[in-house]
Write a protein that holds these residues in place. Sequence first.
Motif, mmCIF file in Angstrom:
data_model
loop_
_atom_site.group_PDB
_atom_site.id
_atom_site.type_symbol
_atom_site.label_atom_id
_atom_site.label_comp_id
_atom_site.label_asym_id
_atom_site.label_seq_id
_atom_site.Cartn_x
_atom_site.Cartn_y
_atom_site.Cartn_z
ATOM 1 N N THR A 105 0.387 -1.332 -0.261
ATOM 2 C CA THR A 105 -0.146 0.365 0.018
ATOM 3 C C THR A 105 0.930 1.595 -0.088
ATOM 4 N N ASN A 291 -3.465 6.515 0.245
ATOM 5 C CA ASN A 291 -2.803 5.063 0.166
ATOM 6 C C ASN A 291 -1.637 5.469 1.030
ATOM 7 N N PRO A 301 -4.363 -1.163 -0.603
ATOM 8 C CA PRO A 301 -4.655 -0.372 -1.410
ATOM 9 C C PRO A 301 -5.952 0.025 -2.013
#
Length: 567
Positions: A105, A291, A301
């Motif tokens: 992420t 993110n 994500p």
Amino acid sequence: MPSDGAGNLVHLPDRGLRPDVVAGLTAAAVVLPKAMAYATVAGLPVSVGLYTAFVPMIVYALLGTSRVLSTSSTTTLAILTAAELGMVVPDGDPGKLITATATLTALTGILLLLASVLRLGFVANLISAPVLIGFKAGIGLVIVLDQVPKLFGVHITKEGFLRDVLSLVQHLPETSLLTLALGGAALVLLLITERVWPHSPAPLAVIGAGIAASWLGDLSGAGVATVGVIPQALPSITLPTPELAMRLLPGAIGIALMSFTETIAAGRAFATPSEPPLRPNRELLAIGAANLSGAFFGAMPAGGGTSQTAVVRAVGGRTQKASLVTAGVSVATMLALAPLLGLLPQAVLAAIVIVYSIGLIQPLEFASIRKVRTMEFRWALAAFLGVLVFGTLQGIVVAIALSLLGLSSQAARPRIHVIGRKRGADLLRPISPEHPNDETFEGLLIVRPEGRLFFANAQQVGDRVRELVANNKPGVLMLDLSRVFDIEYSALQMLIDGEGRFAKEGVEMWLAGLNPDVLDYIRRSSFADRVGEDRMFPSAETGLRRYLETTVPPVTMVAKGPFETKE
């Protein structure tokens, strides 16, 4: 607070909080069940879904340019995340998965922020609509197959789409009838409700019924798989690990592209004419920051979600205050409802995922593409098969490659028209069977290429023009360049060489309709001196009038050879 078209924060007229509060609460009833379900698609605890509907949603609400876009995970991002995590944590160790998720992420956020700095907002258009339709259909089918075993209460080892289909068939005798009954009931109810009442809070009701059935019937003790223990707390700080960064980077690039593409698509779909347009580079900043910040709080994500944004707009949401309300409900769920969510049967979550993944598969879209453009239908089909054969992340590469190949193919094969004049009017247009009485002029051939002339198509354009000259044997060849917006050096050299060759054959080349840039390039070369200002005209109509003043009246004829070049 939303921003204006220049990216500056602005104050909206105060119309009260009620519409946004109602929209935020309603969206939460749709977002949170889906977020938990998408977490299971990625092979992560359902709590990760709640975390993804918390910090990323808040950050985007503060930085994004869309007034109603709701941000959390999506089906596409979930399955891409699953594929990437499966490669770096094949044993599914919970601790390693959390660290790998944070790293993935964070990488996704960093890539999006870097793209914002480099002003790469145009990358959202790298995947053509037909290819994206094919890619998403493949993703939808992969997700459905991934969830079907949970409906039957069986476990299969993931080895690729076709092998997974065979494995599922082989394991069907092990089906848990109680699990199948529960999941099947949830699936049917959701399908009916979604058809009758789209974007309804039905997932929330199904989850509530599933929890109640699990608690009253002790389904866990009867062999029905449930979510299990969920921490009753806010997300703790999770640090990414540099050791995994290089291994996760290729997948993060694909996920970042899809996150941005879906965010832009959803934001544009629900923007109203009275709202400022989305600014792609600012959206890169907003979704990138969402993110990156979410990575430290256990989120997977994230990107803009179409269905949840539709709910916000449908119930009257006006600003990003609705997203802040939804994020607040996510916090309340973590703190108050975690023990109850642990009773939720996995089959119910699987039903939710299946219902909202089926929407990615749009046969009518394929049919529409095929009706209009057969070649682009093939691209869509190839993207669809690319996901099934090569995998989800590799499918992105296939999708982008197909889009760029299609763009290159079109650019390398520009249309080339022979031009005539409508009888009785001062209108020049391509000769075609639909206009058999259009006039052409003895000794004059007007040819109009379209698009950018550059190294990839210069030879083909030159060959086609020489073919038309050989077939029609004019004394004057007028190139109408009004549809040519740019000319590269290789194409300019082709024109220079062609003019010299035609001059030896007794054919004069005239130029018409040059835009300022193309005219400047020609004047900076030796070509303008060779042609001369007296053979360069502001428009084809002007060139035609000059020709008629010095030559013969029009005759009706048909240029020999195809009317246009079109691949």
